[in-house]
Design a protein around this motif. Structure first.
Motif, PDB file in Angstrom:
ATOM      1  N   VAL A 104      -7.884 -10.631  48.038  1.00  0.00           N
ATOM      2  CA  VAL A 104      -6.533 -10.264  48.267  1.00  0.00           C
ATOM      3  C   VAL A 104      -5.969 -11.164  49.270  1.00  0.00           C
ATOM      4  O   VAL A 104      -4.931 -11.697  49.365  1.00  0.00           O
ATOM      5  N   ASP A 108      -3.215 -13.863  49.292  1.00  0.00           N
ATOM      6  CA  ASP A 108      -1.870 -13.682  50.082  1.00  0.00           C
ATOM      7  C   ASP A 108      -1.641 -15.020  51.138  1.00  0.00           C
ATOM      8  O   ASP A 108      -0.478 -15.413  51.104  1.00  0.00           O
ATOM      9  N   TRP A 109      -2.568 -15.473  51.640  1.00  0.00           N
ATOM     10  CA  TRP A 109      -2.816 -16.764  52.446  1.00  0.00           C
ATOM     11  C   TRP A 109      -2.023 -17.842  51.688  1.00  0.00           C
ATOM     12  O   TRP A 109      -1.357 -18.770  52.139  1.00  0.00           O
ATOM     13  N   GLU A 111      -0.586 -18.303  49.048  1.00  0.00           N
ATOM     14  CA  GLU A 111       0.823 -17.968  48.635  1.00  0.00           C
ATOM     15  C   GLU A 111       1.661 -18.731  49.524  1.00  0.00           C
ATOM     16  O   GLU A 111       2.699 -19.079  49.012  1.00  0.00           O
ATOM     17  N   LYS A 112       1.393 -18.974  50.586  1.00  0.00           N
ATOM     18  CA  LYS A 112       2.118 -19.526  51.797  1.00  0.00           C
ATOM     19  C   LYS A 112       1.956 -20.958  52.093  1.00  0.00           C
ATOM     20  O   LYS A 112       2.430 -21.684  52.880  1.00  0.00           O
ATOM     21  N   HIS A 138      -7.684  -9.229  39.777  1.00  0.00           N
ATOM     22  CA  HIS A 138      -6.491  -9.511  40.459  1.00  0.00           C
ATOM     23  C   HIS A 138      -5.186  -9.967  39.484  1.00  0.00           C
ATOM     24  O   HIS A 138      -5.622 -10.843  38.695  1.00  0.00           O
ATOM     25  N   ARG A 140      -2.819 -11.646  39.687  1.00  0.00           N
ATOM     26  CA  ARG A 140      -2.289 -12.860  39.815  1.00  0.00           C
ATOM     27  C   ARG A 140      -3.301 -14.110  39.292  1.00  0.00           C
ATOM     28  O   ARG A 140      -2.809 -15.387  39.164  1.00  0.00           O
TER      29      ARG A 140
END
Length: 250
Positions: A104, A108-109, A111-112, A138, A140
């Motif tokens: 996760v 999340d990292w 995505e940026k 997950h 995604r």
């Protein structure tokens, strides 16, 4: 496609900083991200060469140090008895929830990250085959390639025997490819049948391959390496990812 393989980053997770290694095309752009999970030895040279192979097809490949809570950044376990014992000990010491929270945090990292398109896949071998399967849980993750995934049929990954990987098969919404060596002592025929039966029962979009190979047949430079199977496996992997990540005609 030319790639660069010299980047690292330390990603924050609920259980501490996790060192990750990136391989990606040198040209500017945003690329689908592939989470590449290693064997029990962490980020060895054969694993980095696997990452380079996939990145060269047009992907941002990220390899996490799966034992970051227990070993210092940059730790690579040796392909010997001591390294094998340490790697096996850690895969049963680390709680399975921590493997999941790592995934996760990594997504999340990414995505940026300026080179990430926002699409995600996974690839893994041995322990990493199981972790690639866990990544497929997950929502995604659109596609996962799992090579000779250990501890899946016996539900034995992680501390406290809390492995619910097969029980959660219904949660996999993307494409799942599983590849096995028929001479693999870690996942015998009966174990492979347990896994396939459960995935079929859950209605997973499944691609299944059993080959005349041993455990770790993708690890170049090792006695069990099979060059012909390596090329075949990379072709299957490339097709899986192209099917999910390349633009389709309107």
């Amino acid at each position: 496609m030319l790639i660069r393989t010299d980047e690292t980053a330390d990603v924050g997770t609920p259980t501490g900083k996790m060192r990750v290694y990136l391989s990606r095309p040198t040209r500017e752009g945003r690329f689908p991200a592939i989470l590449l999970f290693s064997e029990i030895y962490q980020v060895t040279q054969p694993i980095r060469r696997l990452a380079a192979m996939i990145a060269g097809q047009g992907y941002l490949v990220v390899i996490p140090e799966v034992y970051h809570e227990y070993e210092p950044p940059g730790c690579v376990l040796s392909y010997d008895n001591a390294g094998t014992d340490r790697g096996n000990d850690l895969k049963y010491l680390k709680p399975i929830a921590s493997f999941d929270s790592d995934n996760v945090a990594l997504i999340d990292w990414l995505e940026k990250h300026p080179a990430c398109s926002g699409a995600f896949g996974a690839f893994g071998v041995c322990l990493g085959g199981h972790l690639s399967y866990r990544a497929a849980l997950h929502p995604r993750v659109q596609a996962a390639a799992c090579f000779y995934a250990t501890d899946l049929h016996g539900a034995t990954l992680g501390a406290g025997q809390a492995d619910d990987s097969l029980a959660r098969a219904d949660e996999i919404k993307g494409d799942l490819m599983m590849v096995w060596g028929q001479s693999d002592p870690h996942v015998p025929y009966a174990g492979r049948r347990v896994i396939r039966d459960r995935l079929e029962e859950a209605g997973v979009k499944l691609e299944w391959h059993e080959v005349d190979g041993q455990h770790a047949f993708l690890r170049d430079g090792a006695p069990r390496f099979d060059a012909a199977l390596f090329l075949q496996a990379m072709s299957w992997t490339n097709t899986l990812f192209q099917r999910n990540f390349l633009p389709r005609p309107a």
